[in-house]
Design a protein around this motif. Sequence first.
Motif, PDB file in Angstrom:
ATOM      1  N   GLU A   1       0.836  -1.205   0.000  1.00 55.04           N
ATOM      2  CA  GLU A   1       0.000   0.000   0.000  1.00 55.04           C
ATOM      3  C   GLU A   1       0.870   1.255   0.000  1.00 55.04           C
TER       4      GLU A   1
ATOM      5  N   VAL B   1      -0.614   8.490   4.252  1.00 55.87           N
ATOM      6  CA  VAL B   1      -1.887   8.266   3.569  1.00 55.87           C
ATOM      7  C   VAL B   1      -2.805   7.442   4.462  1.00 55.87           C
ATOM      8  N   GLN B   2      -4.081   7.830   4.500  1.00 53.11           N
ATOM      9  CA  GLN B   2      -5.098   7.087   5.250  1.00 53.11           C
ATOM     10  C   GLN B   2      -6.213   6.726   4.281  1.00 53.11           C
ATOM     11  N   ARG B   3      -6.398   5.410   4.053  1.00 52.18           N
ATOM     12  CA  ARG B   3      -7.454   4.970   3.147  1.00 52.18           C
ATOM     13  C   ARG B   3      -7.681   3.470   3.319  1.00 52.18           C
TER      14      ARG B   3
ATOM     15  N   ILE C   1      -9.739   1.295   7.517  1.00 48.19           N
ATOM     16  CA  ILE C   1      -8.806   2.321   7.045  1.00 48.19           C
ATOM     17  C   ILE C   1      -7.401   1.978   7.531  1.00 48.19           C
TER      18      ILE C   1
ATOM     19  N   TYR D   1      -2.722  12.625   3.712  1.00 48.16           N
ATOM     20  CA  TYR D   1      -3.689  12.548   2.619  1.00 48.16           C
ATOM     21  C   TYR D   1      -4.786  11.577   3.072  1.00 48.16           C
ATOM     22  N   ASN D   2      -5.941  12.108   3.437  1.00 47.12           N
ATOM     23  CA  ASN D   2      -7.023  11.294   3.987  1.00 47.12           C
ATOM     24  C   ASN D   2      -8.088  11.074   2.915  1.00 47.12           C
ATOM     25  N   PHE D   3      -8.170   9.842   2.390  1.00 53.76           N
ATOM     26  CA  PHE D   3      -9.072   9.539   1.286  1.00 53.76           C
ATOM     27  C   PHE D   3     -10.541   9.511   1.701  1.00 53.76           C
ATOM     28  N   PRO D   4     -10.921   8.898   2.855  1.00 52.39           N
ATOM     29  CA  PRO D   4     -12.347   8.866   3.209  1.00 52.39           C
ATOM     30  C   PRO D   4     -12.969  10.261   3.317  1.00 52.39           C
TER      31      PRO D   4
ATOM     32  N   THR E   1      -3.208   3.108   7.591  1.00 51.15           N
ATOM     33  CA  THR E   1      -2.294   4.245   7.508  1.00 51.15           C
ATOM     34  C   THR E   1      -0.947   3.759   6.999  1.00 51.15           C
TER      35      THR E   1
END
Length: 358
Positions: free
Chosen positions: A122, A183-185, A195, A308-311, A197
């Motif tokens: 990831e 990144v968090q997704r 989620i 960078y937080n995708f949700p 990290t």
Amino acid sequence: MFDKLEDILRRLEELLLRLNEPDVTSNPAEFQRLMKEQAELQPIADAYIAYKKAQETVEESLEMLREESDEDMRQMLKEELNESKDEIVRLEQELKILLLPKDPNDSKNVIVEIRAGAGGDEAALFAAEIYRMYQKYADTQRWKTELVSVNENGLGGFKEATFMINGNGAYSKLKYESGVHRVQRVPETESGGRIHTSTITVAIMPEVEDFDIVIDEKDIRIDVMRASGNGGQCVNTTDSAVRLTHNPTGIVIYSQTEKSQLQNKEKAFRLLRSKLYDLELERRQSEEADLRRSQIGTGDRSEKIRTYNFPQGRVTDHRIKLTLHRLDAILNGDLTEVIDSLIAADQAAKLTKMNEAS
């Protein structure tokens, strides 16, 4: 400050005269050097001339107010006076920023290293996305990107990638990008929808010239080999890849993206010079800890600088507490607001330090 500004006006006048002299126009190197100096001084001179004009307007308005009895005219003069006073305040601040000491590397090209950190595949996938983000941002600035080496994970991700960005002022804008990007997704491989990290590290180094860093050839071991992974036609069938080992520091550089061994060797040496320069820069910065703390994260590789937080579709820069809900646009290279905010914060910190010193 104003004595220095007057000196700049005089120097600019001298430069304009010199640029028209035959011995300069017939010497391309000297002509280019003087043109560069003129380009650096012109914005300062323009702001100072505008400042002096605003001051003159204030004095003229005050003089006319003393003599004017018509109320409508007096009202108009007061508005002009207030506008000029506001302009003076704005131009004073602009001049202070323009007179801040320049980073000698600001006009240089950059070498970027991206490495996957915590998060396995990831993290590697995110590293590839950040590579593309910088590539797209470079396109918006009309800069050129050149891949030096890449180590892929087989899923389209990058375990590490090294590339160059060539363009005037590249370092001045990208130097704030060094550090840990998080990144968090929910990964595509995550069946439970949790989620995760992951992290990557970004290192930004100015490209340096031969005379900035002298490399003793006795300190270098050069190995040539066939390139691995994706490449152009014939890349994998000839000994075109080059590996440099710098014995005193243990730095290893691998360049494989060109068909020519000579071109890969040249790229590898360019990267090695920048790495050695970066080591020296880190040593100096550690000796000037107060200065480093006053700046906005320009180089500390262990510092978590951005999430960078995708949700939630957001990007947060932790150094300046900036949050933008434009994740997709930013990953597509729209970094202007982030970078401009970092530059403004850095300038404000330097101005505060300068005012405290005075």
